[in-house]
Design an enzyme around this catalytic site. Structure first.
Site, PDB file in Angstrom:
ATOM      1  N   TYR A  11       7.806  -2.335   1.179  1.00  0.00           N
ATOM      2  CA  TYR A  11       7.602  -3.690   0.642  1.00  0.00           C
ATOM      3  C   TYR A  11       8.260  -3.843  -0.739  1.00  0.00           C
ATOM      4  O   TYR A  11       9.165  -4.666  -0.924  1.00  0.00           O
ATOM      5  CB  TYR A  11       6.090  -3.951   0.585  1.00  0.00           C
ATOM      6  N   SER A 124       0.102   2.872 -10.512  1.00  0.00           N
ATOM      7  CA  SER A 124      -0.734   1.742 -10.082  1.00  0.00           C
ATOM      8  C   SER A 124      -1.813   1.503 -11.122  1.00  0.00           C
ATOM      9  O   SER A 124      -2.268   2.444 -11.800  1.00  0.00           O
ATOM     10  CB  SER A 124      -1.386   2.108  -8.748  1.00  0.00           C
ATOM     11  N   TYR A 148      -6.388   8.193  -3.194  1.00  0.00           N
ATOM     12  CA  TYR A 148      -5.121   7.519  -3.484  1.00  0.00           C
ATOM     13  C   TYR A 148      -4.895   7.453  -4.999  1.00  0.00           C
ATOM     14  O   TYR A 148      -3.832   7.830  -5.507  1.00  0.00           O
ATOM     15  CB  TYR A 148      -5.112   6.107  -2.878  1.00  0.00           C
ATOM     16  N   LYS A 152      -1.989   9.207  -7.756  1.00  0.00           N
ATOM     17  CA  LYS A 152      -1.184   8.527  -8.790  1.00  0.00           C
ATOM     18  C   LYS A 152      -1.400   9.180 -10.157  1.00  0.00           C
ATOM     19  O   LYS A 152      -0.446   9.409 -10.913  1.00  0.00           O
ATOM     20  CB  LYS A 152      -1.542   7.037  -8.851  1.00  0.00           C
TER      21      LYS A 152
HETATM   22  P1  NAD Z   1       5.191   0.606   1.494  1.00  0.00           P
HETATM   23  O1  NAD Z   1       4.314   1.428   2.364  1.00  0.00           O
HETATM   24  O2  NAD Z   1       5.625  -0.723   1.979  1.00  0.00           O
HETATM   25  O3  NAD Z   1       6.484   1.444   1.074  1.00  0.00           O
HETATM   26  C1  NAD Z   1       6.472   2.843   0.965  1.00  0.00           C
HETATM   27  C2  NAD Z   1       7.663   3.369   1.744  1.00  0.00           C
HETATM   28  O4  NAD Z   1       7.696   4.799   1.616  1.00  0.00           O
HETATM   29  C3  NAD Z   1       7.568   3.055   3.241  1.00  0.00           C
HETATM   30  O5  NAD Z   1       8.775   2.479   3.674  1.00  0.00           O
HETATM   31  C4  NAD Z   1       7.325   4.421   3.892  1.00  0.00           C
HETATM   32  O6  NAD Z   1       7.903   4.500   5.170  1.00  0.00           O
HETATM   33  C5  NAD Z   1       7.986   5.354   2.884  1.00  0.00           C
HETATM   34  N1  NAD Z   1       7.447   6.722   2.884  1.00  0.00           N
HETATM   35  C6  NAD Z   1       6.147   7.124   2.863  1.00  0.00           C
HETATM   36  N2  NAD Z   1       6.082   8.461   2.868  1.00  0.00           N
HETATM   37  C7  NAD Z   1       7.361   8.929   2.866  1.00  0.00           C
HETATM   38  C8  NAD Z   1       7.936  10.218   2.887  1.00  0.00           C
HETATM   39  N3  NAD Z   1       7.189  11.324   2.916  1.00  0.00           N
HETATM   40  N4  NAD Z   1       9.280  10.324   2.879  1.00  0.00           N
HETATM   41  C9  NAD Z   1      10.068   9.226   2.879  1.00  0.00           C
HETATM   42  N5  NAD Z   1       9.586   7.973   2.882  1.00  0.00           N
HETATM   43  C10 NAD Z   1       8.234   7.826   2.879  1.00  0.00           C
HETATM   44  O7  NAD Z   1       4.440   0.463   0.076  1.00  0.00           O
HETATM   45  P2  NAD Z   1       4.789  -0.478  -1.153  1.00  0.00           P
HETATM   46  O8  NAD Z   1       3.752  -1.535  -1.220  1.00  0.00           O
HETATM   47  O9  NAD Z   1       6.207  -0.853  -1.152  1.00  0.00           O
HETATM   48  O10 NAD Z   1       4.476   0.537  -2.336  1.00  0.00           O
HETATM   49  C11 NAD Z   1       5.496   1.326  -2.909  1.00  0.00           C
HETATM   50  C12 NAD Z   1       4.891   2.249  -3.937  1.00  0.00           C
HETATM   51  O11 NAD Z   1       4.193   1.476  -4.912  1.00  0.00           O
HETATM   52  C13 NAD Z   1       3.873   3.236  -3.362  1.00  0.00           C
HETATM   53  O12 NAD Z   1       4.039   4.460  -4.010  1.00  0.00           O
HETATM   54  C14 NAD Z   1       2.544   2.605  -3.720  1.00  0.00           C
HETATM   55  O13 NAD Z   1       1.537   3.559  -3.856  1.00  0.00           O
HETATM   56  C15 NAD Z   1       2.867   1.941  -5.044  1.00  0.00           C
HETATM   57  N6  NAD Z   1       1.987   0.810  -5.338  1.00  0.00           N
HETATM   58  C16 NAD Z   1       1.885  -0.219  -4.443  1.00  0.00           C
HETATM   59  C17 NAD Z   1       1.024  -1.271  -4.714  1.00  0.00           C
HETATM   60  C18 NAD Z   1       0.869  -2.400  -3.727  1.00  0.00           C
HETATM   61  O14 NAD Z   1      -0.074  -3.162  -3.856  1.00  0.00           O
HETATM   62  N7  NAD Z   1       1.760  -2.579  -2.763  1.00  0.00           N
HETATM   63  C19 NAD Z   1       0.281  -1.290  -5.892  1.00  0.00           C
HETATM   64  C20 NAD Z   1       0.420  -0.234  -6.785  1.00  0.00           C
HETATM   65  C21 NAD Z   1       1.281   0.809  -6.509  1.00  0.00           C
HETATM   66  C1  UD1 Z   2      -6.531  -2.620  -3.893  1.00  0.00           C
HETATM   67  C2  UD1 Z   2      -6.947  -1.199  -4.153  1.00  0.00           C
HETATM   68  C3  UD1 Z   2      -6.103  -0.668  -5.302  1.00  0.00           C
HETATM   69  C4  UD1 Z   2      -4.628  -0.745  -4.937  1.00  0.00           C
HETATM   70  C5  UD1 Z   2      -4.289  -2.198  -4.584  1.00  0.00           C
HETATM   71  C6  UD1 Z   2      -2.899  -2.262  -4.054  1.00  0.00           C
HETATM   72  C7  UD1 Z   2      -9.283  -0.996  -3.477  1.00  0.00           C
HETATM   73  C8  UD1 Z   2     -10.687  -0.846  -3.969  1.00  0.00           C
HETATM   74  N1  UD1 Z   2      -8.354  -1.138  -4.468  1.00  0.00           N
HETATM   75  O1  UD1 Z   2      -6.718  -3.355  -5.083  1.00  0.00           O
HETATM   76  O2  UD1 Z   2      -6.428   0.689  -5.555  1.00  0.00           O
HETATM   77  O3  UD1 Z   2      -3.826  -0.324  -6.020  1.00  0.00           O
HETATM   78  O4  UD1 Z   2      -5.172  -2.672  -3.559  1.00  0.00           O
HETATM   79  O5  UD1 Z   2      -2.544  -3.583  -3.823  1.00  0.00           O
HETATM   80  O6  UD1 Z   2      -9.011  -0.973  -2.302  1.00  0.00           O
HETATM   81  N2  UD1 Z   2     -10.811  -9.298  -1.101  1.00  0.00           N
HETATM   82  C9  UD1 Z   2     -11.636 -10.081  -0.310  1.00  0.00           C
HETATM   83  N3  UD1 Z   2     -11.446 -10.061   1.041  1.00  0.00           N
HETATM   84  C10 UD1 Z   2     -10.488  -9.296   1.649  1.00  0.00           C
HETATM   85  C11 UD1 Z   2      -9.643  -8.503   0.825  1.00  0.00           C
HETATM   86  C12 UD1 Z   2      -9.861  -8.520  -0.542  1.00  0.00           C
HETATM   87  O7  UD1 Z   2     -12.511 -10.783  -0.811  1.00  0.00           O
HETATM   88  O8  UD1 Z   2     -10.388  -9.309   2.886  1.00  0.00           O
HETATM   89  C13 UD1 Z   2     -10.984  -9.331  -2.561  1.00  0.00           C
HETATM   90  C14 UD1 Z   2     -11.346  -7.978  -3.150  1.00  0.00           C
HETATM   91  O9  UD1 Z   2     -12.711  -7.838  -3.267  1.00  0.00           O
HETATM   92  C15 UD1 Z   2     -10.658  -8.049  -4.510  1.00  0.00           C
HETATM   93  C16 UD1 Z   2      -9.494  -9.026  -4.326  1.00  0.00           C
HETATM   94  O10 UD1 Z   2      -9.762  -9.716  -3.107  1.00  0.00           O
HETATM   95  O11 UD1 Z   2     -11.516  -8.612  -5.438  1.00  0.00           O
HETATM   96  C17 UD1 Z   2      -8.159  -8.316  -4.219  1.00  0.00           C
HETATM   97  O12 UD1 Z   2      -8.283  -7.286  -3.253  1.00  0.00           O
HETATM   98  P1  UD1 Z   2      -7.030  -6.396  -2.800  1.00  0.00           P
HETATM   99  O13 UD1 Z   2      -5.912  -7.278  -2.444  1.00  0.00           O
HETATM  100  O14 UD1 Z   2      -7.541  -5.431  -1.789  1.00  0.00           O
HETATM  101  O15 UD1 Z   2      -6.614  -5.652  -4.127  1.00  0.00           O
HETATM  102  P2  UD1 Z   2      -7.476  -4.715  -5.115  1.00  0.00           P
HETATM  103  O16 UD1 Z   2      -8.852  -4.497  -4.625  1.00  0.00           O
HETATM  104  O17 UD1 Z   2      -7.323  -5.263  -6.481  1.00  0.00           O
END
Ligand code: NAD
Ligand code: UD1
Length: 335
Positions: A11, A124, A148, A152
């Site tokens: 993503y 994160s 998770y 991080k």
């Molecule tokens: P995502 O799952 O869409 O992307 C991660 C990608 O890494 C995927 O395409 C997956 O196939 C690939 N991958 C996983 N394990 C692998 C491996 N061993 N070797 C090669 N490729 C591998 O996730 P994202 O939302 O794009 O998140 C990217 C990064 O950002 C992650 O490290 C995630 O923890 C971090 N992050 C995401 C969020 C969020 O809300 N999306 C928030 C905070 C941090």
């Molecule tokens: C969650 C993760 C966080 C991670 C992030 C990535 C948990 C506890 N935290 O954050 O570690 O880095 O995702 O994007 O899982 N909510 C609802 N209904 C739903 C889904 C969510 O009410 O079906 C509410 C939750 O209570 C929260 C808010 O929406 O208050 C956002 O939730 P979410 O999108 O899951 O993100 P985080 O909880 O902030």
């Protein structure tokens, strides 16, 4: 020289690939497609009008990583690859520690061997644990509240230790708040498999008619409307933040943690209304019990990102919802 994007088909990775290509950078993408598909890379190439090498490699496979560094001239790595679902990490801790921590260690070791010492890492806001000090500054005490989050925090610690041992490293630890939205072309977005855990993917599924209603996890928090407050950030702003971090580490050694958020907090109800306005739909919802592990209020202090990276988010919640719905509405069959 090229920028290696691990998790480039994911993503945030795919949006960052597009952003880097548009700004004239050369890139190489690597992914094992455990949570994405090669078609995403095809779409990145189409949107940007540029070609680049793609390696279907698992970062745990050291020889596979070495092959990439052998064949390509890698200047820096933007490291997205990893597992990211909190609930799954509680059920499958060994898989999470192995993929995220052991995979990252493998990558960092290969980088060192090839003299590549510039790294932007996806951390994160989860590293702030249950801290109640919103807005969160980078010097807020850190803690992990699930496997998770622990991965991080461990990787951040590993990278700080690496920098202490070898101060020529240039490392940026980017702590994302809540990335949402999609590429304005409607071609890139988040594609969660199964029933989504996160708020916006869940709302999108309800809007598509694939889920009946949104369950709001608690309306008895100490917040203005009782629902939790989060710092939602457009994924394109996040992608631009990575480019800013890359430019910063080109000029500076260090291992700096930087928040990537907007600095604004929105409640679940505010997010829901904004999505309804953007889509013109009514989203049925029901208030249910609190989700275990949720903090009431989380949003970023963005001072350091502005000062250090010269970056701040520019897109508001309405634009995030518009682009989220453009993608989910158009790609409903695929999701
Ligand atoms: P995502 O799952 O869409 O992307 C991660 C990608 O890494 C995927 O395409 C997956 O196939 C690939 N991958 C996983 N394990 C692998 C491996 N061993 N070797 C090669 N490729 C591998 O996730 P994202 O939302 O794009 O998140 C990217 C990064 O950002 C992650 O490290 C995630 O923890 C971090 N992050 C995401 C969020 C969020 O809300 N999306 C928030 C905070 C941090
Ligand atoms: C969650 C993760 C966080 C991670 C992030 C990535 C948990 C506890 N935290 O954050 O570690 O880095 O995702 O994007 O899982 N909510 C609802 N209904 C739903 C889904 C969510 O009410 O079906 C509410 C939750 O209570 C929260 C808010 O929406 O208050 C956002 O939730 P979410 O999108 O899951 O993100 P985080 O909880 O902030």
């Amino acid at each position: 020289m090229s920028i290696l994007i691990t998790g480039g088909a994911g993503y945030i990775g795919s949006h960052t690939c597009a952003e880097l290509l548009n700004s004239g950078e050369d890139i190489v993408a690597l992914d094992n497609f455990s949570n994405s598909s090669p078609d995403v890379i095809r779409r990145v190439k189409e949107i940007s009008g540029r070609d680049f090498p793609l390696y279907a490699v698992d970062m745990l496979h050291e020889q596979g990583l070495r092959r990439v560094f052998e064949r390509e001239d890698i200047e820096a790595v933007i490291h997205f690859a990893g597992y990211k679902a909190v609930g799954e990490s509680v059920r499958m801790p060994l898989e999470y520690y192995n993929n995220n921590v052991a995979g990252s260690l493998t990558l960092f070791g290969v980088m060192r061997d090839y003299g590549c010492k510039k790294l932007v890492f996806s951390s994160s806001a989860t590293v702030y644990g249950h801290s109640k000090e919103a807005p969160f500054r980078e010097d807020t005490p850190l803690s992990a509240i699930n496997p998770y989050g622990a991965t991080k925090l461990m990787i951040e610690d590993i990278l700080r230790d690496l920098y202490t041992s070898a101060p020529e490293w240039r490392i940026s630890l980017l702590r994302y708040f809540n990335p949402i939205g999609a590429h304005p072309s409607g071609e890139l977005g988040e594609e969660p498999s199964g029933i989504p855990n996160n708020l916006f993917p869940y709302i999108s599924r309800v809007a598509q008619g694939k889920l009946e209603r949104l369950y709001v996890f608690g309306d008895d928090y100490e917040t203005p409307d009782g629902t939790c407050v989060r710092d939602y950030i457009h994924v394109c702003d996040l992608a631009e933040g990575h480019l800013a971090a890359l430019r910063h580490i080109r000029g500076n050694t260090g291992a700096e943690a930087v928040n990537l958020g907007t600095g604004n907090g929105y409640s679940v109800f505010e997010a829901l209304r904004a999505f309804e306005n953007a889509s013109g739909l009514t989203i049925p919802y029901e208030v249910t019990v609190r989700r275990q592990g949720d903090s009431a209020v989380m949003y970023a202090d963005t001072t350091k990102a502005k000062a250090l990276l010269g970056w701040s988010a520019s897109r508001g919640l309405d634009e995030m919802c518009r682009d989220q719905w453009k993608y989910a509405g158009r790609n409903g069959d695929r999701l």
